[in-house]
Design a protein around this motif. Structure first.
Motif: not given
Length: 555
Positions: A16-32, A184-195
């Motif tokens: 769940f920590d590696q999912l980007i942009g889906q923080e609220s969903m990740s928190t809800a599922i992990q709590n359940a 777009m900002e999150e995507m750019q940071l993610f792509l920068r890490d991959i590059a």
């Protein structure tokens, strides 16, 4: 053998920590999961490439993990690790089904039959159904009962891009999560890490173009980045903004802004010339129009809120150009540009040669400059009607003053043509005014001027309540024409040279002319049938029947 994976698979999130942009969903599922309140079925929906299937696998791993999922604690070599088997798609109890290829009820029956058996090694047996909206109606119906009350060891995870196509009965049995587009900002940071991990030479502007072209899809962004690395870095070239634009067939945004500036100024030749230059670099007409829509939106935003700031999609120089264009036009013209460009995209999809359609659209857009504001046209049309009415009352036939109206382009004045002179026969008709002393005279006048619709309404659908010079009170039935009052007022004004007031009354009024004639005809027929002449006719012709009578002047 080359086992190199594409970037979208190589950097697929595993927790769940590696999912980007889906923080609220990740928190809800992990709590359940921590509270042991896992629902019978999850429904994951969103656009392509945001992680629906990936999230489904992570959930399957989390609810079956022997240790605390997501922690650093790992299974020992002696223990069977469910997580590794799920990642390799080799786990017996985690079954993935592609509903796009298996849509029928027989495929669902196979799942339901296997659902009766306990899991072989895991805590839960998990069915992941991808593109679930492709299932048939019968397949959905077969799934309903099991989905609502599955065995304790069974969990469903459904994934779809078309949630509107799923029956409500299925939706109500699932816990739904909407995976959002990646910013777009999150995507750019993610792509920068991959590059950096891939040791790729990519500048920030190129990453911005890749992030923007992906439209929020991580898979699309990684696919474009992978293509760019293969295309340029393997040739010892840096991946620049222009390289990415050439690779994707995108026009330079500043050139699209320049194209719009020519359109706004009404310079048809310059716009077509600029379009040809853009085509020479291999740009797609549809992508150009999409870029134009984005610029038009930015123009409207600038017009409303002022100069664009802190927008990563626009440079400082481009922001200045957009501000210059917005100062020359108003929001009405911006709306017209938006509407015509949208229609142009629809035309491209239905035209065999999109380049010809694009050029024709540019010509139309360039001529928008000379089109008047639609709202002003409506207002001027109302004003023209008032002038024409006054001219009808003016027996001298004087010419009205010309109107002047502004167009939507600032500092541009467009002269409206003079109101045409009234025809001589119309003036003569207005000058030869008539007096109307009764309702019957009004009906006779409509007959004289061959106003058939007015005559029909006056005789059949109107009852007279009161008639005075300049004022008529009437009641009416539901069949009366909706334009009756307007038409009658205009004709009375034309025939008498005076304004008449027509009032709708709640009083019952006299019987209509048609009803009066009908009653008179019935009484006449009844009287004639009592005469000796009629009886003699019946004796001579037993089958004869008197059905109508007419006055001599009507024969």
């Amino acid at each position: 053998m080359n086992n190199r994976k594409v970037l979208s698979l190589k950097y697929r999130p595993q927790n769940f920590d590696q999912l980007i942009g889906q923080e609220s969903m990740s928190t809800a599922i992990q709590n359940a999961i921590e509270m042991d309140r896992v629902p019978n079925a999850y429904l994951l929906t969103g656009i392509r490439g945001v992680g629906k299937t990936t999230t489904a696998r992570i959930i399957a791993k989390a609810i079956n993990c022997n240790k605390k999922f997501g922690s650093e604690e790992k299974c020992s070599k002696e223990e069977y690790c469910h997580c590794e088997a799920i990642v390799d798609s080799s786990h017996m109890d985690i079954l993935e089904m592609d509903a796009a290829s298996k849509t029928g009820i027989d495929d669902i029956r196979e799942i339901l039959e296997s659902a009766q058996y306990l899991p072989a090694s895991a805590k839960y047996k998990v069915f992941i159904i991808d593109e679930v909206h492709m299932l048939s109606k019968q397949a959905f119906n077969a799934l309903l009962k099991t989905l609502e009350e599955p065995p304790p060891h069974l969990k469903f995870i459904l994934a779809t891009t078309e949630v509107k196509k799923i029956p409500v009965t299925i939706l109500s049995r699932c816990q739904r999560f909407d995976l959002r587009r990646i910013k777009m900002e999150e995507m750019q940071l993610f792509l920068r890490d991959i590059a950096i991990k891939e040791q790729a030479k990519v500048d920030d502007k190129a990453l911005a173009i890749i992030a923007k072209s992906s439209e929020g899809s991580v898979r699309d962004a990684l696919s474009v980045l992978d293509q760019a690395i293969i295309t340029f870095n393997l040739q010892d070239q840096d991946i620049t903004e222009q390289n990415v634009r050439d690779m994707l067939g995108l026009a330079d945004q500043s050139r699209v802004i320049e194209l719009l500036s020519f359109i706004v100024r009404g310079s048809q030749q310059d716009a077509l010339r600029e379009a040809e230059d853009i085509f020479d670099i291999g740009a797609d007409p549809k992508l150009i129009l999409q870029s134009m829509l984005e610029i038009i939106y930015l123009i409207s935003r600038t017009k409303t809120f002022g100069k664009i700031e802190n927008d990563l999609s626009v440079s400082e120089s481009e922001s200045i150009l957009i501000k210059q264009i917005s100062d020359e036009i108003d929001l009405t013209y911006v709306s017209m540009l938006w509407h015509f460009t949208l229609k142009g995209i629809e035309e491209l999809n239905s035209t065999p040669n999109p380049f010809l359609s694009f050029r024709m659209l540019l010509i139309r857009l360039a001529h928008l400059k000379n089109m008047p504001d639609p709202q002003l046209l409506l207002e001027e049309d109302d004003f023209d009607n008032e002038i024409e009415t006054e001219t009808y009352n003016n027996t001298t036939g004087l010419k009205a003053e010309p109107l002047i109206s502004k167009t939507q382009i600032k500092n541009t004045i467009q002269e409206k043509k003079e109101v045409p002179k009234i025809k001589p026969d119309t003036v003569n008709l207005a000058s030869s005014t008539q007096e109307i002393h009764s309702f019957q005279e009004l009906v006779d006048l409509t007959n004289k001027h061959k106003e058939i619709e007015l005559k029909f309404d006056l005789e059949r659908n109107v009852r007279l309540v009161k008639f005075d010079q300049g004022k008529i009170d009437i009641s009416f039935n539901e069949s009366l024409s909706k334009d009756f009052i307007k038409n009658l007022s205009l004709k009375l004004n034309e025939w008498t040279g005076k304004r008449w007031m027509i009032t709708l009354s709640k009083a019952e009024g006299e019987t209509s002319i048609y009803e009066t004639k009908s009653q008179l005809k019935e009484e006449t027929l009844k009287d004639i049938k009592q005469t000796e002449a009629y009886k003699k006719v019946l004796e001579a012709f037993p089958d004869a029947e008197l059905i109508d009578v007419q006055e001599e002047d009507q024969k």
